[in-house]
Design an enzyme around this catalytic site. Structure first.
Site, PDB file in Angstrom:
ATOM      1  CG  ASN A 107      -2.181   0.814   0.980  1.00  0.00           C
ATOM      2  OD1 ASN A 107      -2.303   1.488  -0.049  1.00  0.00           O
ATOM      3  ND2 ASN A 107      -3.117   0.760   1.914  1.00  0.00           N
ATOM      4  CG  HIS A 144     -11.687  -4.208   9.734  1.00  0.00           C
ATOM      5  ND1 HIS A 144     -10.833  -3.291   9.185  1.00  0.00           N
ATOM      6  CD2 HIS A 144     -10.940  -5.311   9.973  1.00  0.00           C
ATOM      7  CE1 HIS A 144      -9.618  -3.806   9.108  1.00  0.00           C
ATOM      8  NE2 HIS A 144      -9.654  -5.038   9.569  1.00  0.00           N
ATOM      9  NE  ARG A 203      -9.619  -3.510  12.914  1.00  0.00           N
ATOM     10  CZ  ARG A 203      -8.774  -2.765  12.190  1.00  0.00           C
ATOM     11  NH1 ARG A 203      -7.526  -3.155  12.039  1.00  0.00           N
ATOM     12  NH2 ARG A 203      -9.168  -1.660  11.601  1.00  0.00           N
ATOM     13  CE1 TYR A 254      -5.433   1.192  10.467  1.00  0.00           C
ATOM     14  CE2 TYR A 254      -6.160   0.479  12.643  1.00  0.00           C
ATOM     15  CZ  TYR A 254      -5.862   0.199  11.322  1.00  0.00           C
ATOM     16  OH  TYR A 254      -6.026  -1.071  10.863  1.00  0.00           O
ATOM     17  CG  ASP A 304      -4.667  -2.679  14.488  1.00  0.00           C
ATOM     18  OD1 ASP A 304      -3.619  -2.446  15.132  1.00  0.00           O
ATOM     19  OD2 ASP A 304      -4.690  -2.823  13.247  1.00  0.00           O
ATOM     20  CG  HIS A 358      -2.358   1.027  12.945  1.00  0.00           C
ATOM     21  ND1 HIS A 358      -1.616   1.884  12.172  1.00  0.00           N
ATOM     22  CD2 HIS A 358      -2.816   0.069  12.108  1.00  0.00           C
ATOM     23  CE1 HIS A 358      -1.632   1.466  10.919  1.00  0.00           C
ATOM     24  NE2 HIS A 358      -2.348   0.358  10.841  1.00  0.00           N
ATOM     25  CD  GLU A 396      -4.043  -6.058  14.154  1.00  0.00           C
ATOM     26  OE1 GLU A 396      -5.151  -6.636  14.276  1.00  0.00           O
ATOM     27  OE2 GLU A 396      -3.686  -5.516  13.097  1.00  0.00           O
ATOM     28  CD  GLU A 435      -1.007  -4.290  10.299  1.00  0.00           C
ATOM     29  OE1 GLU A 435      -1.988  -4.935  10.683  1.00  0.00           O
ATOM     30  OE2 GLU A 435      -1.063  -3.109   9.952  1.00  0.00           O
ATOM     31  NE  ARG A 465      -3.287  -9.272  12.658  1.00  0.00           N
ATOM     32  CZ  ARG A 465      -3.189  -8.357  11.716  1.00  0.00           C
ATOM     33  NH1 ARG A 465      -2.192  -7.509  11.701  1.00  0.00           N
ATOM     34  NH2 ARG A 465      -4.092  -8.278  10.772  1.00  0.00           N
ATOM     35  CG  HIS A 515      -2.091  -7.602   7.439  1.00  0.00           C
ATOM     36  ND1 HIS A 515      -1.271  -6.875   6.613  1.00  0.00           N
ATOM     37  CD2 HIS A 515      -3.049  -6.762   7.852  1.00  0.00           C
ATOM     38  CE1 HIS A 515      -1.718  -5.640   6.542  1.00  0.00           C
ATOM     39  NE2 HIS A 515      -2.798  -5.540   7.282  1.00  0.00           N
ATOM     40  CG  ASP A 526      -4.259  -2.490   2.587  1.00  0.00           C
ATOM     41  OD1 ASP A 526      -4.785  -1.832   3.499  1.00  0.00           O
ATOM     42  OD2 ASP A 526      -3.339  -3.303   2.781  1.00  0.00           O
ATOM     43  CD  GLU A 565      -7.108  -7.548   8.739  1.00  0.00           C
ATOM     44  OE1 GLU A 565      -5.917  -7.840   8.501  1.00  0.00           O
ATOM     45  OE2 GLU A 565      -7.469  -6.396   9.038  1.00  0.00           O
ATOM     46  CD1 TRP A 618      -1.579   7.010  10.208  1.00  0.00           C
ATOM     47  CD2 TRP A 618      -1.149   5.030   9.247  1.00  0.00           C
ATOM     48  NE1 TRP A 618      -2.759   6.509   9.719  1.00  0.00           N
ATOM     49  CE2 TRP A 618      -2.533   5.285   9.131  1.00  0.00           C
ATOM     50  CE3 TRP A 618      -0.632   3.824   8.740  1.00  0.00           C
ATOM     51  CZ2 TRP A 618      -3.414   4.399   8.509  1.00  0.00           C
ATOM     52  CZ3 TRP A 618      -1.501   2.958   8.121  1.00  0.00           C
ATOM     53  CH2 TRP A 618      -2.885   3.244   7.998  1.00  0.00           C
TER      54      TRP A 618
END
Ligand code: GCO
Ligand code: MG
Length: 403
Positions: free
Chosen positions: A37, A122, A147, A159, A211, A213, A237, A263, A284, A313, A317, A340, A403
């Site tokens: 991505n 999700h 999730r 996020y 998550d 992140h 996560e 991920e 993951r 993961h 995307d 996922e 991020w």
């Protein structure tokens, strides 16, 4: 059998996907996903310039040697671009092997360890009510594991919560990345209240995941893990960035909330310490970003020795080609945990026809030989690549953050 052609296609049927198609002299064609991505062009050029010429003339059945040629043979090893490129090649070759033998791919990976794979989806919303409403909808659709991500009071966007966009897509189109902002204390104060409410509304039977992140320090992660313990998450996560594997030691000692990470890992060397020391419950890593099926089978076997399960993961995307590869591996390994699955739009499914059968919270592998996913090149080529970036993130005072 010999490889006669290998070509990359970068298209945007709703979002950018990079597909590698490998053709053989016997007419068997295999596909792999090289989507990373926001960095698709880097993988495309890695494949076009540095890999494709060396593939021509090789026997596609030699997956072990070909994988080592591109991994060991290149002095510059590892990293997301390299490993995603190698992953696309490896998956396409396994697809060819299974098609040539007329069997679904998992049959070549040890066969079937289960009939169906538990998946999580999700659910997100701008606030607690909207997030819980989304959970209720997903539960009605039959999901058993969900999730939950929610907007945090006092924070602008976050996020995992799509905002104005239709559906989940963290990348933004344009020439430069979009900026988001973050406040750890607002997040930490809010998340336990979200899960308290979720358990209240949905009871104990639904598996709940979350998550973080990569945004917490080990001590902050330990606090979150402890405060979530009463709500029995399936997993928490990416609590820490984990470039430093040891950072999970502190978290692990302080909480029994199950931990999942991986991920953004792309080789076993990103996670061997956390596997050997049993610092995580679920790895993951995903097939396409982890260098393909060849290394993922080895990593899964290594993790199994230490009681670590695999929970790949599988966001939207990565293309259905990559998800198909995750499904095949998940079917074959013993230490599968969960996968996922966010589903794909009509456009994406038209570009990559597939038949992942969703039944009551589980996904089944397609019955076809190979990966069971096709590439509709004519359709995909009508949708040219559109440059897009994942956002960057700053603290509220302007400091650059994860991020
Ligand atoms: C997940 C991930 C994704 C990533 C995305 C980046 O758990 O599915 O965190 O949402 O952010 O794959 O491209
Ligand atoms: Mg994640």
């Amino acid at each position: 059998m010999k490889i006669v052609e290998a070509k990359t296609y970068l298209n945007c049927p709703g979002r950018n996907f990079l597909t590698l198609e490998i053709k053989t002299d016997e007419g068997v064609v295999g596909i792999g996903d090289g989507t990373l991505n926001g960095r698709e062009l880097a993988v495309k050029s890695y494949l076009d310039e540095y890999c494709v010429p060396s593939l021509i003339g090789r026997d596609p059945f030699d997956t072990e040697d070909i994988w080592n040629y591109f991994y060991r043979g290149a002095y510059w090893r590892r990293g997301p671009v390299t490993m995603t490129a190698i992953g696309a090649i490896d998956v396409a070759l396994w697809d060819i092997k299974a098609k040539a033998l007329g069997v679904p791919l998992y049959k070549l990976l040890g066969g079937s360890s289960r009939e169906k794979m538990l998946v999580y989806c999700h659910a997100s919303g701008r606030d607690m009510d909207a997030a819980l409403e989304a959970v209720a909808k997903k539960r009605e659709m039959g999901y058993r594991a969900i999730r939950i991500q929610s907007g945090v009071p006092g924070m602008e966007g976050i996020y995992g919560v799509p905002g104005q966009k239709k559906g989940y897509e963290p990348a933004n189109r344009g020439a430069t990345p979009h900026e988001e902002s973050w406040d750890t204390s607002k997040y930490l104060n809010y998340v336990p209240t979200l899960f308290a409410k979720a358990r209240d509304v949905f009871g104990q039977d639904l598996h709940l995941l979350h998550d973080s992140h990569h945004r917490l320090t080990p001590n902050e992660a330990a606090r979150l893990g402890q405060e979530l313990e009463p709500y029995h998450l399936f997993w928490l996560e990416d609590v820490v960035p984990a470039e430093l594997q040891e950072s999970l030691r502190l978290v692990r000692q302080k909480t029994t909330t199950p931990l999942a990470i991986g991920e953004i890992f792309n080789s076993v060397y990103d996670c061997q310490a956390m596997i050997v020391e049993q610092l995580i419950d679920y790895l993951r890593m995903t097939v396409s970003h982890g260098g393909g099926i060849t290394p993922m089978m080895k990593i899964a076997a290594f993790a199994a020795i230490y009681h670590v399960k695999i929970g790949m993961h599988g966001p939207s995307d990565v293309s259905p080609v990559a998800l198909g590869a995750c499904l095949q591996v998940s079917r074959a390994i013993n230490n599968f945990g969960i996968l996922e699955f966010m589903g794909y739009t009509e456009e994406m499914s038209e570009a990559f026809p597939h038949d992942f059968r969703f039944e009551e919270g589980y996904l089944k592998t397609p019955d076809k030989p190979g990966l069971g996913v096709e590439f509709n090149r004519e359709y995909a080529e009508k949708h040219p690549c559109q440059k897009a970036f994942l956002p960057v993130n700053r603290l509220e005072d302007g400091t650059m953050f994860h991020w």
